[in-house]
Design an enzyme around this catalytic site. Structure first.
Site, PDB file in Angstrom:
ATOM      1  N   ASP A 124       0.859  -1.185   0.000  1.00 28.62           N
ATOM      2  CA  ASP A 124       0.000   0.000   0.000  1.00 28.62           C
ATOM      3  C   ASP A 124       0.893   1.231   0.000  1.00 28.62           C
ATOM      4  OD1 ASP A 124      -2.457  -1.372   0.065  1.00 28.62           O
ATOM      5  OD2 ASP A 124      -2.379  -1.559   2.238  1.00 28.62           O
ATOM      6  N   ASP A 142      -6.923  -1.297  -4.650  1.00 30.48           N
ATOM      7  CA  ASP A 142      -7.984  -0.962  -3.695  1.00 30.48           C
ATOM      8  C   ASP A 142      -8.900   0.122  -4.257  1.00 30.48           C
ATOM      9  OD1 ASP A 142      -6.767  -2.735  -1.892  1.00 30.48           O
ATOM     10  OD2 ASP A 142      -5.612  -1.133  -0.938  1.00 30.48           O
TER      11      ASP A 142
END
Length: 163
Positions: A124, A142
């Site tokens: 991330d 995401d």
């Protein structure tokens, strides 16, 4: 399956959209992994940073600190979900908004599955914050999943309104 007199688009275009998401996701993650150390933060604006974070869990780091079995659970879940989504895309190839949504979810899910296969975690790097409140770090995959979910809701609302 055609809708409103339009011919079915076929599976190819929808899989191409998913492939573009996967490529964009993996490209950005390679850039982050090759240029940042774990935990490094690079401020971009007063509310947005580029960070390097590793997520061993699910969305928003759910189960991030579990015993490690979650890697295989989420990997398997992603593969099963991808199979189901491809089946749905084939069955409803002419429903444009629905298939756009599914293609985004498929690309995002497979982008994160690839991370779990290669790294054992999801990379991330997008960090949004305001007045001391930080949203959990996320990535391109995401974002695609989230936009796909919103489009699924919009598609269903349109379907309900028509009937």
């Amino acid at each position: 399956m055609a809708t409103k007199g339009k011919p079915a688009a076929g599976l190819g275009p929808w899989l191409m959209i998913a492939a573009i998401i996967i490529l964009a996701d993996q490209f950005t993650k390679v850039l982050i992994v090759s240029s940042m150390t774990l935990g490094e933060v690079r401020p971009v604006t007063s509310f947005f940073d580029i960070v390097r974070a590793h997520n061993y869990g699910a969305a928003f780091s759910f189960l991030n600190h579990a015993d490690g079995a979650q890697r295989w659970f989420f990997l398997g879940l992603g593969v099963v979900a991808a199979g189901f989504i491809v089946w749905m895309l084939r069955k409803h190839a002419g429903q444009r908004l629905f298939c756009w949504a599914l293609s985004l979810v498929l690309g995002g899910a497979l982008g994160n599955v690839l991370d779990r296969v290669w790294h054992g975690y999801v990379v991330d790097f997008i960090q949004v914050h305001y007045a001391g409140w930080y949203f959990p770090a996320f990535n391109v995959a995401d974002s695609a999943i989230t936009i796909g979910a919103i489009l699924l809701i919009l598609d269903e609302l349109r379907r309900v309104r028509r009937s």
